[in-house]
Design a protein around this motif. Sequence first.
Motif, PDB file in Angstrom:
ATOM      1  N   HIS A  53       0.829  -1.215   0.000  1.00  0.00           N
ATOM      2  CA  HIS A  53       0.000   0.000   0.000  1.00  0.00           C
ATOM      3  C   HIS A  53       0.860   1.260   0.000  1.00  0.00           C
ATOM      4  O   HIS A  53       2.094   1.200   0.010  1.00  0.00           O
ATOM      5  CB  HIS A  53      -0.946  -0.016   1.206  1.00  0.00           C
ATOM      6  CG  HIS A  53      -0.232  -0.061   2.535  1.00  0.00           C
ATOM      7  ND1 HIS A  53       0.307   1.052   3.133  1.00  0.00           N
ATOM      8  CD2 HIS A  53       0.029  -1.103   3.381  1.00  0.00           C
ATOM      9  CE1 HIS A  53       0.855   0.730   4.283  1.00  0.00           C
ATOM     10  NE2 HIS A  53       0.712  -0.580   4.466  1.00  0.00           N
ATOM     11  N   GLY A  54       0.208   2.406   0.016  1.00  0.00           N
ATOM     12  CA  GLY A  54       0.904   3.683  -0.006  1.00  0.00           C
ATOM     13  C   GLY A  54       1.039   4.296   1.373  1.00  0.00           C
ATOM     14  O   GLY A  54       0.680   3.690   2.391  1.00  0.00           O
ATOM     15  N   GLY A  57      -1.575   4.143   4.215  1.00  0.00           N
ATOM     16  CA  GLY A  57      -2.614   3.202   3.813  1.00  0.00           C
ATOM     17  C   GLY A  57      -2.495   1.931   4.622  1.00  0.00           C
ATOM     18  O   GLY A  57      -1.884   1.897   5.695  1.00  0.00           O
ATOM     19  N   SER A  58      -3.066   0.860   4.109  1.00  0.00           N
ATOM     20  CA  SER A  58      -2.981  -0.434   4.783  1.00  0.00           C
ATOM     21  C   SER A  58      -3.369  -1.532   3.803  1.00  0.00           C
ATOM     22  O   SER A  58      -3.716  -1.260   2.646  1.00  0.00           O
ATOM     23  CB  SER A  58      -3.919  -0.476   5.995  1.00  0.00           C
ATOM     24  OG  SER A  58      -5.272  -0.641   5.591  1.00  0.00           O
ATOM     25  N   SER A  59      -3.355  -2.752   4.284  1.00  0.00           N
ATOM     26  CA  SER A  59      -3.762  -3.880   3.453  1.00  0.00           C
ATOM     27  C   SER A  59      -5.255  -3.837   3.147  1.00  0.00           C
ATOM     28  O   SER A  59      -5.739  -4.600   2.313  1.00  0.00           O
ATOM     29  CB  SER A  59      -3.430  -5.203   4.157  1.00  0.00           C
ATOM     30  OG  SER A  59      -4.120  -5.300   5.392  1.00  0.00           O
ATOM     31  N   GLN A  60      -5.978  -2.931   3.812  1.00  0.00           N
ATOM     32  CA  GLN A  60      -7.411  -2.768   3.565  1.00  0.00           C
ATOM     33  C   GLN A  60      -7.715  -1.616   2.612  1.00  0.00           C
ATOM     34  O   GLN A  60      -8.888  -1.312   2.370  1.00  0.00           O
ATOM     35  CB  GLN A  60      -8.149  -2.519   4.894  1.00  0.00           C
ATOM     36  CG  GLN A  60      -7.999  -3.642   5.908  1.00  0.00           C
ATOM     37  CD  GLN A  60      -8.628  -4.941   5.449  1.00  0.00           C
ATOM     38  OE1 GLN A  60      -9.637  -4.934   4.742  1.00  0.00           O
ATOM     39  NE2 GLN A  60      -8.036  -6.060   5.823  1.00  0.00           N
ATOM     40  N   SER A  61      -6.690  -0.960   2.078  1.00  0.00           N
ATOM     41  CA  SER A  61      -6.931   0.123   1.123  1.00  0.00           C
ATOM     42  C   SER A  61      -7.686  -0.416  -0.086  1.00  0.00           C
ATOM     43  O   SER A  61      -7.401  -1.524  -0.555  1.00  0.00           O
ATOM     44  CB  SER A  61      -5.600   0.723   0.662  1.00  0.00           C
ATOM     45  OG  SER A  61      -4.921   1.339   1.741  1.00  0.00           O
ATOM     46  N   ALA A 124       3.732  -5.827  -6.382  1.00  0.00           N
ATOM     47  CA  ALA A 124       3.014  -4.670  -6.924  1.00  0.00           C
ATOM     48  C   ALA A 124       2.836  -3.676  -5.781  1.00  0.00           C
ATOM     49  O   ALA A 124       2.467  -4.062  -4.675  1.00  0.00           O
ATOM     50  CB  ALA A 124       1.661  -5.072  -7.492  1.00  0.00           C
ATOM     51  N   GLY A 125       3.109  -2.419  -6.061  1.00  0.00           N
ATOM     52  CA  GLY A 125       2.989  -1.416  -5.013  1.00  0.00           C
ATOM     53  C   GLY A 125       2.367  -0.138  -5.512  1.00  0.00           C
ATOM     54  O   GLY A 125       2.561   0.263  -6.662  1.00  0.00           O
ATOM     55  N   TYR A 126       1.615   0.492  -4.626  1.00  0.00           N
ATOM     56  CA  TYR A 126       0.999   1.782  -4.911  1.00  0.00           C
ATOM     57  C   TYR A 126       1.772   2.886  -4.194  1.00  0.00           C
ATOM     58  O   TYR A 126       2.068   2.762  -3.000  1.00  0.00           O
ATOM     59  CB  TYR A 126      -0.454   1.804  -4.449  1.00  0.00           C
ATOM     60  CG  TYR A 126      -1.389   0.970  -5.297  1.00  0.00           C
ATOM     61  CD1 TYR A 126      -2.047   1.525  -6.390  1.00  0.00           C
ATOM     62  CD2 TYR A 126      -1.598  -0.373  -5.004  1.00  0.00           C
ATOM     63  CE1 TYR A 126      -2.899   0.765  -7.178  1.00  0.00           C
ATOM     64  CE2 TYR A 126      -2.456  -1.146  -5.785  1.00  0.00           C
ATOM     65  CZ  TYR A 126      -3.093  -0.568  -6.868  1.00  0.00           C
ATOM     66  OH  TYR A 126      -3.932  -1.329  -7.649  1.00  0.00           O
ATOM     67  N   SER A 127       2.106   3.946  -4.921  1.00  0.00           N
ATOM     68  CA  SER A 127       2.747   5.116  -4.341  1.00  0.00           C
ATOM     69  C   SER A 127       4.006   4.705  -3.570  1.00  0.00           C
ATOM     70  O   SER A 127       4.923   4.134  -4.155  1.00  0.00           O
ATOM     71  CB  SER A 127       1.749   5.856  -3.443  1.00  0.00           C
ATOM     72  OG  SER A 127       2.236   7.126  -3.071  1.00  0.00           O
ATOM     73  N   LEU A 128       4.069   4.937  -2.272  1.00  0.00           N
ATOM     74  CA  LEU A 128       5.241   4.567  -1.493  1.00  0.00           C
ATOM     75  C   LEU A 128       5.539   3.077  -1.618  1.00  0.00           C
ATOM     76  O   LEU A 128       6.708   2.663  -1.683  1.00  0.00           O
ATOM     77  CB  LEU A 128       5.040   4.934  -0.024  1.00  0.00           C
ATOM     78  CG  LEU A 128       6.216   4.658   0.912  1.00  0.00           C
ATOM     79  CD1 LEU A 128       7.414   5.502   0.528  1.00  0.00           C
ATOM     80  CD2 LEU A 128       5.826   4.915   2.362  1.00  0.00           C
ATOM     81  N   GLY A 129       4.487   2.262  -1.683  1.00  0.00           N
ATOM     82  CA  GLY A 129       4.672   0.829  -1.866  1.00  0.00           C
ATOM     83  C   GLY A 129       5.321   0.508  -3.199  1.00  0.00           C
ATOM     84  O   GLY A 129       6.108  -0.442  -3.312  1.00  0.00           O
TER      85      GLY A 129
END
Length: 322
Positions: A53-54, A57-61, A124-129
């Motif tokens: 996540h970013g 965020g979290s694993s629930q994003s 796979a990552g979003y933003s910071l992830g």
Amino acid sequence: AMTLAPAFWPRRLNLASDSCQERVFQVESGVCVLTHCHFQKEPASSATLLILHGLEGSSQSPCVLGAAWKAFCSGLNVVRMNFRNCGGSMHLTPTLYNAGLSGDVLAVLHELKEKDGLKDFFIAGYSLGGALALKAAGELGSTASDLLAGVCAVSPPVDLSLAVDAIGLRSNFMYEQWFLRTLKEKIREKARSHPYLYDLTGLAAVTTLRQFDDAYTAPAGGYGTAENYYLRASAAAVMDRISVPTLIIAAQDDPLVPFSAFQSGLLENPHIKLLGTRHGGHAGFVHRQIERSPLFDRFWAENRIVTFCLEVMSLGGTALGS
């Protein structure tokens, strides 16, 4: 509007609870991270997608849940990973998360490989992830293929200093204050449980993300100052060493990550493909139309993560676009 839409768009995320295993991984001595795992009936026979996540965020994003559901229905094992302290995991570590903790990601993958017998990992990552995913692949260098099949990063802040400068613009005041509010809440909670580690004296005076990183993130991570943190933790420093198929999805109208970061020679690596779009915002990418697929919907970047994994698998690890 494009940036905010995925967080508020009504959608049905059909990740069956009976397919989910909550699991804690030790990534350092005294430091654990919380994950949610979705394994196929024969996990060792399937590729595995680790989703990050970013910031805050979290694993629930919603974007994480959406990509996870599509990947699982496509036959992949899926692991949704929380950064340190995220997703209700404050009790699992005395430390803070930061953009340089690619070692946490690799520790999770190594345990899944060694203890669970899994292989063919995608991140796979979003933003910071996304930046963490790229950093992990770069640090593995030429040995990455022993662990990784591919990496996909959506709106990654590959140059942290550039991204923090963008977040600090007056037009992004709303975003910066939202991040600061939740980051400050975490510091207050950490100070209650570990008062000897976190001093709240100057917290009220922190009004920017750069100031927060200078006062808390950088010192806690061993970087000293925010500027040193941004220099040492940025994925840009190691992207030339990436040796596995890598897809970066970025939008020219991203308000938080300047598109110029992807036009500065970072993408000369033949293993990296940039899918740059005119619109998309920051990790938004809501398509005007629903794609013609039983699984796919308007959330275009989520769809691309899944097709990227499937295409790399079908090509036997050949870099896309090479």
